[in-house]
Scaffold this motif. Sequence first.
Motif, PDB file in Angstrom:
ATOM      1  N   PRO A  77       0.805  -1.222   0.000  1.00  0.00           N
ATOM      2  CA  PRO A  77       0.000   0.000   0.000  1.00  0.00           C
ATOM      3  C   PRO A  77       0.842   1.277   0.000  1.00  0.00           C
ATOM      4  O   PRO A  77       0.415   2.300  -0.558  1.00  0.00           O
ATOM      5  CB  PRO A  77      -0.830  -0.132   1.281  1.00  0.00           C
ATOM      6  N   ASP A  78       2.029   1.228   0.599  1.00  0.00           N
ATOM      7  CA  ASP A  78       2.897   2.411   0.583  1.00  0.00           C
ATOM      8  C   ASP A  78       3.352   2.740  -0.829  1.00  0.00           C
ATOM      9  O   ASP A  78       3.464   3.922  -1.200  1.00  0.00           O
ATOM     10  CB  ASP A  78       4.106   2.190   1.491  1.00  0.00           C
ATOM     11  N   ASP A  79       3.637   1.696  -1.640  1.00  0.00           N
ATOM     12  CA  ASP A  79       4.001   1.928  -3.040  1.00  0.00           C
ATOM     13  C   ASP A  79       2.843   2.577  -3.799  1.00  0.00           C
ATOM     14  O   ASP A  79       3.044   3.508  -4.597  1.00  0.00           O
ATOM     15  CB  ASP A  79       4.388   0.612  -3.725  1.00  0.00           C
ATOM     16  N   ILE A  80       1.632   2.068  -3.571  1.00  0.00           N
ATOM     17  CA  ILE A  80       0.454   2.624  -4.248  1.00  0.00           C
ATOM     18  C   ILE A  80       0.242   4.077  -3.830  1.00  0.00           C
ATOM     19  O   ILE A  80      -0.066   4.941  -4.669  1.00  0.00           O
ATOM     20  CB  ILE A  80      -0.790   1.777  -3.941  1.00  0.00           C
ATOM     21  N   ALA A  81       0.410   4.357  -2.536  1.00  0.00           N
ATOM     22  CA  ALA A  81       0.236   5.730  -2.055  1.00  0.00           C
ATOM     23  C   ALA A  81       1.232   6.675  -2.715  1.00  0.00           C
ATOM     24  O   ALA A  81       0.870   7.790  -3.137  1.00  0.00           O
ATOM     25  CB  ALA A  81       0.377   5.772  -0.542  1.00  0.00           C
TER      26      ALA A  81
END
Length: 286
Positions: A77-81
């Motif tokens: 999710p950090d990559d997507i954010a």
Amino acid sequence: MNDKTIRLKDGRTLAYTEHGDLGGKPVFFVHGNPGSRYMRHPDETIATELGLKIITPDRPGYGFSDFQPNRTLMDYPDDIAQLADSLSIEQFYMFGVSAGGPYVAATAFKLPERVLRGAIVSGAAPFDRADALEGVSNTYRIAYESSTQPAWLLRVLMAMQMRGERRDPEKSWSQILDRASPADRELLSQPEFAEQVKAYRPEAVRNGVKGWVQEAKILVASWGFPLRAVQPEIDLWYGEQDSIVPPQMGHYLDETIPNTNWYFVRDAGHFLIFMKWRDILEALIA
């Protein structure tokens, strides 16, 4: 293919593609395993007609995206954010297929204020539960069970498989069809779908099988978050004839995630994504 990359905060490169209406509603599409940013429906006008911008990243270790050591499901999710921030996107939809499904749930859990709604299509459920492999064909049961083996052994096995695919792609494709359900075999006999699958698989291992091995290990490990705490609405799409991710996995997610919509497709297998691409997207943004 409109390949693009960004540099993440930890220095890794993340690669992605965009298609559809580039000014439309943003949908992050999470590919399967092995998969890549090239996974999509062959009719790209569908996204344009629906006013959707489809953004498909390579997960770490696939395609042009750098490998991320010691990665867990909850790191993604950090990559997507960061990708969303780089594109000036505050809120977005999530759509994941097969092994990409857990990442939709993880992102919805970790970024509930940003995920407007999610769709999990033929998506795996947690494996650390009773009867997790019920309904899985023998071939894929062996694959899932093998994923618990040491990473070095998986690298050897998967490297041998990919060498075989490169050496004799037609024989490899015949083996894929032989292992497929009748519904999938019929669908993949259509050239436009066969060519799409043949395109995204090799790109997954552009830099070797390290990412593929890591993905397999992540899938069968503990997911690291409670599904009952997922807040955004999640659509669940499953084919009755799916022997790779059978409907019981979808039923488990339906019983565990609080706010779901269930779509059960009687005449579909694992690749129902190609049959229902328009319907999935229409429901997602409804």
